[in-house]
Scaffold this motif. Sequence first.
Motif, PDB file in Angstrom:
ATOM      1  N   THR A 156      35.425 111.370  79.202  1.00 38.29           N
ATOM      2  CA  THR A 156      35.876 110.103  79.772  1.00 38.29           C
ATOM      3  C   THR A 156      35.852 110.086  81.290  1.00 38.29           C
ATOM      4  O   THR A 156      36.193 109.064  81.895  1.00 38.29           O
ATOM      5  CB  THR A 156      37.295 109.774  79.276  1.00 38.29           C
ATOM      6  N   VAL A 157      35.490 111.188  81.933  1.00 40.45           N
ATOM      7  CA  VAL A 157      35.335 111.161  83.394  1.00 40.45           C
ATOM      8  C   VAL A 157      33.861 111.177  83.800  1.00 40.45           C
ATOM      9  O   VAL A 157      33.531 111.428  84.945  1.00 40.45           O
ATOM     10  CB  VAL A 157      36.087 112.339  84.083  1.00 40.45           C
ATOM     11  N   GLU A 158      32.999 110.861  82.850  1.00 43.28           N
ATOM     12  CA  GLU A 158      31.556 110.918  83.129  1.00 43.28           C
ATOM     13  C   GLU A 158      31.191 110.078  84.347  1.00 43.28           C
ATOM     14  O   GLU A 158      30.384 110.492  85.189  1.00 43.28           O
ATOM     15  CB  GLU A 158      30.775 110.448  81.908  1.00 43.28           C
ATOM     16  N   ASP A 159      31.804 108.899  84.466  1.00 40.84           N
ATOM     17  CA  ASP A 159      31.460 108.017  85.578  1.00 40.84           C
ATOM     18  C   ASP A 159      31.900 108.579  86.927  1.00 40.84           C
ATOM     19  O   ASP A 159      31.373 108.174  87.973  1.00 40.84           O
ATOM     20  CB  ASP A 159      32.100 106.641  85.384  1.00 40.84           C
ATOM     21  N   ALA A 160      32.861 109.503  86.914  1.00 40.57           N
ATOM     22  CA  ALA A 160      33.360 110.070  88.170  1.00 40.57           C
ATOM     23  C   ALA A 160      32.628 111.338  88.579  1.00 40.57           C
ATOM     24  O   ALA A 160      32.837 111.851  89.684  1.00 40.57           O
ATOM     25  CB  ALA A 160      34.850 110.379  88.037  1.00 40.57           C
ATOM     26  N   LEU A 161      31.769 111.848  87.713  1.00 36.24           N
ATOM     27  CA  LEU A 161      31.073 113.091  88.017  1.00 36.24           C
ATOM     28  C   LEU A 161      29.971 112.845  89.045  1.00 36.24           C
ATOM     29  O   LEU A 161      29.338 111.785  89.047  1.00 36.24           O
ATOM     30  CB  LEU A 161      30.460 113.679  86.751  1.00 36.24           C
ATOM     31  N   PRO A 162      29.720 113.810  89.925  1.00 33.55           N
ATOM     32  CA  PRO A 162      28.589 113.672  90.856  1.00 33.55           C
ATOM     33  C   PRO A 162      27.276 113.636  90.090  1.00 33.55           C
ATOM     34  O   PRO A 162      27.190 114.092  88.949  1.00 33.55           O
ATOM     35  CB  PRO A 162      28.706 114.922  91.731  1.00 33.55           C
ATOM     36  N   ASP A 163      26.247 113.091  90.717  1.00 35.19           N
ATOM     37  CA  ASP A 163      24.957 112.927  90.040  1.00 35.19           C
ATOM     38  C   ASP A 163      24.401 114.244  89.523  1.00 35.19           C
ATOM     39  O   ASP A 163      23.673 114.270  88.527  1.00 35.19           O
ATOM     40  CB  ASP A 163      23.939 112.286  90.992  1.00 35.19           C
TER      41      ASP A 163
END
Length: 285
Positions: A252-259
């Motif tokens: 659920t933190v995928e969107d917050a991970l760096p590219d």
Amino acid sequence: MSETLDRQDATQLREAVRQRYATAAQLTLAGEPGSCCGPSGCCADTSADPITADLYDADAAPSETALGASLGCGNPTVLIDLAPGQDVLDLGSGGGLDVLLSARRVAPDGTAYGVDMTEEMLRLAERNRAEAGIENARFLRGTIEDLPLPDDSVDVVISNCVINLSTDKDRVLAEAFRVLRPGGRFAVADIVLLRDLEPRLMTVVELWTGCISGALTTEDYQAKLRNAGFDNATVQLTREYTDEDLHDLAGTVEDALPDSLTVADAVTGLAGAFASAFIRADKAE
């Protein structure tokens, strides 16, 4: 990101923590339990979060609402014997569950205090106190780095998955030592690191507010307790996490991970890196 932070970074992290736990309190005040400890974020199902799940005996909870609002990683009330007449302080008391459980054990002449920086959590804690009908609990607004209590004022300091969130843990432990009476005891549940995290994970703010990237290693925790003046510092691991747990937490933190970092990378980087623990220490007579 490390515990050595400049003032701007520390301020931003504290505000991120405050916002995250304010949201959790608002969900509960609105009738939806909110879980925030763990990188899965604030959600409506605490049972889905392996860090917060199954920590308390539901039958012993002062109220269903107080139990549902618990966002910790352990149950500090089982860490230590409390006796009637003692005074207890909970660092980062949130919805108040541990304060209310402690207040029952130190009644009628003892007092259980809770300190929290989040106004929404204080409102929730007061509501839970009133619903439980507990009179010897007090909730105070303040930070755990600057406790609103005098020197030598409590017998026991507890906390539940909060110290890892602070950007100045030396100050937190010094304050805990200050407010404890001689012979007092420090007994907290917290997340600890079993090894250093890779730098890419340390930059994810959600992993700090989720109790992981701001955690201390077991060795650092004990060293900081000794530096604050405590004796007999120990760390007891209580729960480690499976790959399935980590997938639940990290997805659920995928969107917050760096590219450069995928969910699979995050799971690999977190595997075997952290655990829940009981941390104990004493203040000499």
